[in-house]
Design a protein around this motif. Sequence first.
Motif, PDB file in Angstrom:
ATOM      1  N   THR A  94      62.276  38.910 -14.059  1.00  0.00           N
ATOM      2  CA  THR A  94      61.599  37.619 -14.107  1.00  0.00           C
ATOM      3  C   THR A  94      60.100  37.842 -14.207  1.00  0.00           C
ATOM      4  O   THR A  94      59.482  38.447 -13.320  1.00  0.00           O
ATOM      5  N   ALA A  95      59.531  37.355 -15.315  1.00  0.00           N
ATOM      6  CA  ALA A  95      58.107  37.590 -15.585  1.00  0.00           C
ATOM      7  C   ALA A  95      57.212  36.688 -14.754  1.00  0.00           C
ATOM      8  O   ALA A  95      56.183  37.115 -14.239  1.00  0.00           O
ATOM      9  N   GLY A  96      57.586  35.394 -14.654  1.00  0.00           N
ATOM     10  CA  GLY A  96      56.731  34.459 -13.932  1.00  0.00           C
ATOM     11  C   GLY A  96      55.323  34.465 -14.496  1.00  0.00           C
ATOM     12  O   GLY A  96      55.111  34.314 -15.699  1.00  0.00           O
ATOM     13  N   LYS A  97      54.321  34.692 -13.635  1.00  0.00           N
ATOM     14  CA  LYS A  97      52.921  34.649 -14.071  1.00  0.00           C
ATOM     15  C   LYS A  97      52.544  35.848 -14.933  1.00  0.00           C
ATOM     16  O   LYS A  97      51.498  35.845 -15.587  1.00  0.00           O
ATOM     17  N   GLY A  98      53.394  36.894 -14.948  1.00  0.00           N
ATOM     18  CA  GLY A  98      53.111  38.013 -15.822  1.00  0.00           C
ATOM     19  C   GLY A  98      53.698  39.326 -15.363  1.00  0.00           C
ATOM     20  O   GLY A  98      53.595  39.678 -14.189  1.00  0.00           O
ATOM     21  N   ILE A  99      54.354  40.023 -16.278  1.00  0.00           N
ATOM     22  CA  ILE A  99      54.892  41.349 -15.995  1.00  0.00           C
ATOM     23  C   ILE A  99      54.770  42.172 -17.275  1.00  0.00           C
ATOM     24  O   ILE A  99      54.722  41.623 -18.380  1.00  0.00           O
ATOM     25  N   VAL A 100      54.706  43.475 -17.131  1.00  0.00           N
ATOM     26  CA  VAL A 100      54.635  44.395 -18.265  1.00  0.00           C
ATOM     27  C   VAL A 100      55.766  45.402 -18.108  1.00  0.00           C
ATOM     28  O   VAL A 100      56.033  45.873 -17.004  1.00  0.00           O
ATOM     29  N   HIS A 101      56.459  45.725 -19.215  1.00  0.00           N
ATOM     30  CA  HIS A 101      57.535  46.710 -19.113  1.00  0.00           C
ATOM     31  C   HIS A 101      57.698  47.496 -20.405  1.00  0.00           C
ATOM     32  O   HIS A 101      57.175  47.116 -21.453  1.00  0.00           O
ATOM     33  N   SER A 102      58.414  48.606 -20.308  1.00  0.00           N
ATOM     34  CA  SER A 102      58.770  49.421 -21.463  1.00  0.00           C
ATOM     35  C   SER A 102      60.279  49.637 -21.444  1.00  0.00           C
ATOM     36  O   SER A 102      60.922  49.545 -20.389  1.00  0.00           O
ATOM     37  N   GLU A 103      60.828  49.931 -22.633  1.00  0.00           N
ATOM     38  CA  GLU A 103      62.264  50.194 -22.770  1.00  0.00           C
ATOM     39  C   GLU A 103      62.431  51.411 -23.677  1.00  0.00           C
ATOM     40  O   GLU A 103      62.000  51.388 -24.823  1.00  0.00           O
ATOM     41  N   ARG A 104      63.058  52.447 -23.139  1.00  0.00           N
ATOM     42  CA  ARG A 104      63.173  53.694 -23.891  1.00  0.00           C
ATOM     43  C   ARG A 104      64.534  54.352 -23.667  1.00  0.00           C
ATOM     44  O   ARG A 104      65.215  54.077 -22.656  1.00  0.00           O
ATOM     45  N   ALA A 266      47.412  34.261 -21.430  1.00  0.00           N
ATOM     46  CA  ALA A 266      48.174  35.511 -21.506  1.00  0.00           C
ATOM     47  C   ALA A 266      47.696  36.367 -22.673  1.00  0.00           C
ATOM     48  O   ALA A 266      47.574  37.594 -22.546  1.00  0.00           O
ATOM     49  N   LYS A 267      47.397  35.739 -23.806  1.00  0.00           N
ATOM     50  CA  LYS A 267      46.872  36.486 -24.961  1.00  0.00           C
ATOM     51  C   LYS A 267      45.555  37.175 -24.598  1.00  0.00           C
ATOM     52  O   LYS A 267      45.352  38.363 -24.902  1.00  0.00           O
ATOM     53  N   ALA A 268      44.676  36.437 -23.932  1.00  0.00           N
ATOM     54  CA  ALA A 268      43.377  36.998 -23.545  1.00  0.00           C
ATOM     55  C   ALA A 268      43.553  38.165 -22.567  1.00  0.00           C
ATOM     56  O   ALA A 268      42.859  39.193 -22.671  1.00  0.00           O
ATOM     57  N   LYS A 269      44.472  38.021 -21.641  1.00  0.00           N
ATOM     58  CA  LYS A 269      44.719  39.090 -20.672  1.00  0.00           C
ATOM     59  C   LYS A 269      45.233  40.358 -21.352  1.00  0.00           C
ATOM     60  O   LYS A 269      44.856  41.472 -20.978  1.00  0.00           O
ATOM     61  N   TRP A 270      46.100  40.180 -22.357  1.00  0.00           N
ATOM     62  CA  TRP A 270      46.650  41.363 -23.024  1.00  0.00           C
ATOM     63  C   TRP A 270      45.588  42.017 -23.921  1.00  0.00           C
ATOM     64  O   TRP A 270      45.512  43.239 -24.019  1.00  0.00           O
ATOM     65  N   LEU A 271      44.778  41.191 -24.561  1.00  0.00           N
ATOM     66  CA  LEU A 271      43.701  41.735 -25.398  1.00  0.00           C
ATOM     67  C   LEU A 271      42.707  42.555 -24.581  1.00  0.00           C
ATOM     68  O   LEU A 271      42.183  43.570 -25.043  1.00  0.00           O
ATOM     69  N   THR A 272      42.457  42.106 -23.360  1.00  0.00           N
ATOM     70  CA  THR A 272      41.510  42.827 -22.493  1.00  0.00           C
ATOM     71  C   THR A 272      42.203  43.833 -21.573  1.00  0.00           C
ATOM     72  O   THR A 272      41.539  44.483 -20.761  1.00  0.00           O
ATOM     73  N   GLN A 273      43.538  43.936 -21.719  1.00  0.00           N
ATOM     74  CA  GLN A 273      44.341  44.871 -20.924  1.00  0.00           C
ATOM     75  C   GLN A 273      44.107  44.690 -19.427  1.00  0.00           C
ATOM     76  O   GLN A 273      43.868  45.657 -18.682  1.00  0.00           O
ATOM     77  N   THR A 274      44.177  43.421 -18.987  1.00  0.00           N
ATOM     78  CA  THR A 274      44.009  43.125 -17.562  1.00  0.00           C
ATOM     79  C   THR A 274      45.314  42.732 -16.876  1.00  0.00           C
ATOM     80  O   THR A 274      45.311  42.316 -15.720  1.00  0.00           O
ATOM     81  N   PHE A 275      46.438  42.829 -17.597  1.00  0.00           N
ATOM     82  CA  PHE A 275      47.739  42.753 -16.936  1.00  0.00           C
ATOM     83  C   PHE A 275      47.906  44.000 -16.069  1.00  0.00           C
ATOM     84  O   PHE A 275      47.270  45.037 -16.307  1.00  0.00           O
ATOM     85  N   ASP A 276      48.782  43.933 -15.078  1.00  0.00           N
ATOM     86  CA  ASP A 276      49.126  45.134 -14.314  1.00  0.00           C
ATOM     87  C   ASP A 276      49.758  46.160 -15.255  1.00  0.00           C
ATOM     88  O   ASP A 276      50.398  45.798 -16.246  1.00  0.00           O
ATOM     89  N   THR A 277      49.596  47.427 -14.951  1.00  0.00           N
ATOM     90  CA  THR A 277      50.093  48.489 -15.822  1.00  0.00           C
ATOM     91  C   THR A 277      51.420  49.061 -15.318  1.00  0.00           C
ATOM     92  O   THR A 277      51.801  48.853 -14.158  1.00  0.00           O
ATOM     93  N   VAL A 278      52.091  49.794 -16.206  1.00  0.00           N
ATOM     94  CA  VAL A 278      53.357  50.442 -15.871  1.00  0.00           C
ATOM     95  C   VAL A 278      53.067  51.893 -15.513  1.00  0.00           C
ATOM     96  O   VAL A 278      52.502  52.630 -16.327  1.00  0.00           O
ATOM     97  N   PRO A 279      53.405  52.330 -14.303  1.00  0.00           N
ATOM     98  CA  PRO A 279      53.138  53.714 -13.909  1.00  0.00           C
ATOM     99  C   PRO A 279      53.714  54.724 -14.902  1.00  0.00           C
ATOM    100  O   PRO A 279      54.869  54.598 -15.320  1.00  0.00           O
ATOM    101  N   GLY A 280      52.890  55.679 -15.321  1.00  0.00           N
ATOM    102  CA  GLY A 280      53.352  56.735 -16.206  1.00  0.00           C
ATOM    103  C   GLY A 280      53.327  56.397 -17.684  1.00  0.00           C
ATOM    104  O   GLY A 280      53.630  57.249 -18.522  1.00  0.00           O
ATOM    105  N   GLU A 281      52.976  55.151 -18.039  1.00  0.00           N
ATOM    106  CA  GLU A 281      52.940  54.739 -19.448  1.00  0.00           C
ATOM    107  C   GLU A 281      51.489  54.610 -19.913  1.00  0.00           C
ATOM    108  O   GLU A 281      50.646  54.057 -19.201  1.00  0.00           O
ATOM    109  N   THR A 282      51.218  55.108 -21.115  1.00  0.00           N
ATOM    110  CA  THR A 282      49.873  54.972 -21.692  1.00  0.00           C
ATOM    111  C   THR A 282      49.878  54.183 -22.996  1.00  0.00           C
ATOM    112  O   THR A 282      48.893  53.564 -23.350  1.00  0.00           O
ATOM    113  N   GLU A 283      51.013  54.190 -23.720  1.00  0.00           N
ATOM    114  CA  GLU A 283      51.128  53.424 -24.966  1.00  0.00           C
ATOM    115  C   GLU A 283      51.320  51.952 -24.663  1.00  0.00           C
ATOM    116  O   GLU A 283      51.860  51.592 -23.610  1.00  0.00           O
TER     117      GLU A 283
END
Length: 295
Positions: A94-104, A266-283
């Motif tokens: 559940t993203a709610g106000k904002g979440i970041v994830h990767s799938e590999r 949300a667009k502005a947050k992603w452009l400025t990379q101010t969402f929380d980050t995913v540990p161990g991910e750089t891409e």
Amino acid sequence: MSNIKLIIEERPSNIGNFMVGRLLPFREKRMVGPFAFIDHMGPTCMSDYENLDVPTHPHIGLSTLTYLFEGSIMHKDSLGTEMEIKPGQINWMTAGKGIVHSERTPEYLRSSNKMLHGLQIWVALPKELEEMEPSFFHVPENQIPEWETDDIAYKLIAGEVLGKKSPVPVYSPLYLLELKSTTSQTVTIGEYLFGESALYILEGSIESEGNVFGPKQILIAKDSKLCTFDMVANTTIYIFGGEPFPEERIIYWNFVASTKELIENAKAKWLTQTFDTVPGETEFVPLPEQNKKDK
């Protein structure tokens, strides 16, 4: 008179280095109840040098549901979650106000041949919960309600219907049912359904009012209460739907919201990379508008 309001065919879509069949949203039907997005992944055979790699990307205003038939995906998110999902299990984020994830593809499978086949679904959140705290929930296969009636195996993946309740913590009235037939059977469950309803054919075929429908189609019902059809032997379908929201939803990229303001924030947050980050991910996956500017 036919109870089928609309037929939606899978359309090919690229999610990075992996092709999927997109079912929702559709230009004539953006949502079914709270269901805003459905991708059919595969079935795809990947060789020892091919892997699923969807770098970090954000979501707001929705819950994602991942359900696999074959293969495995490693999910990592900005809450610190690291969870492998295997066939028959459910990942509910559940993203709610904002979440970041990767799938590999998990590390132990990256140098071997592998299959990947499943569904990825977005369920929009009610307006009052759009900005709730993000969360992640994993359901093992043995906790999903299963039963059999008239040679049809039922599984309630999410929601509450037919007197059963899935452990997936949904936030509005909905249902996602799997039905598998071993013999030809007539299914009459309309009296138990509610809201808007649709049927997705994964394999096999169904017959309704003299018409035969096959795989990779969604049938949207005019009236969920009139849901009656025949399943041929060895057919698998998914019936999904629920109560629609009173407000429209805006879908932009990976964001779902009831207002343009939430999308723009949300667009502005992603452009400025101010969402929380995913540990161990750089891409990360760039905002589509940024992609265009860079070309």
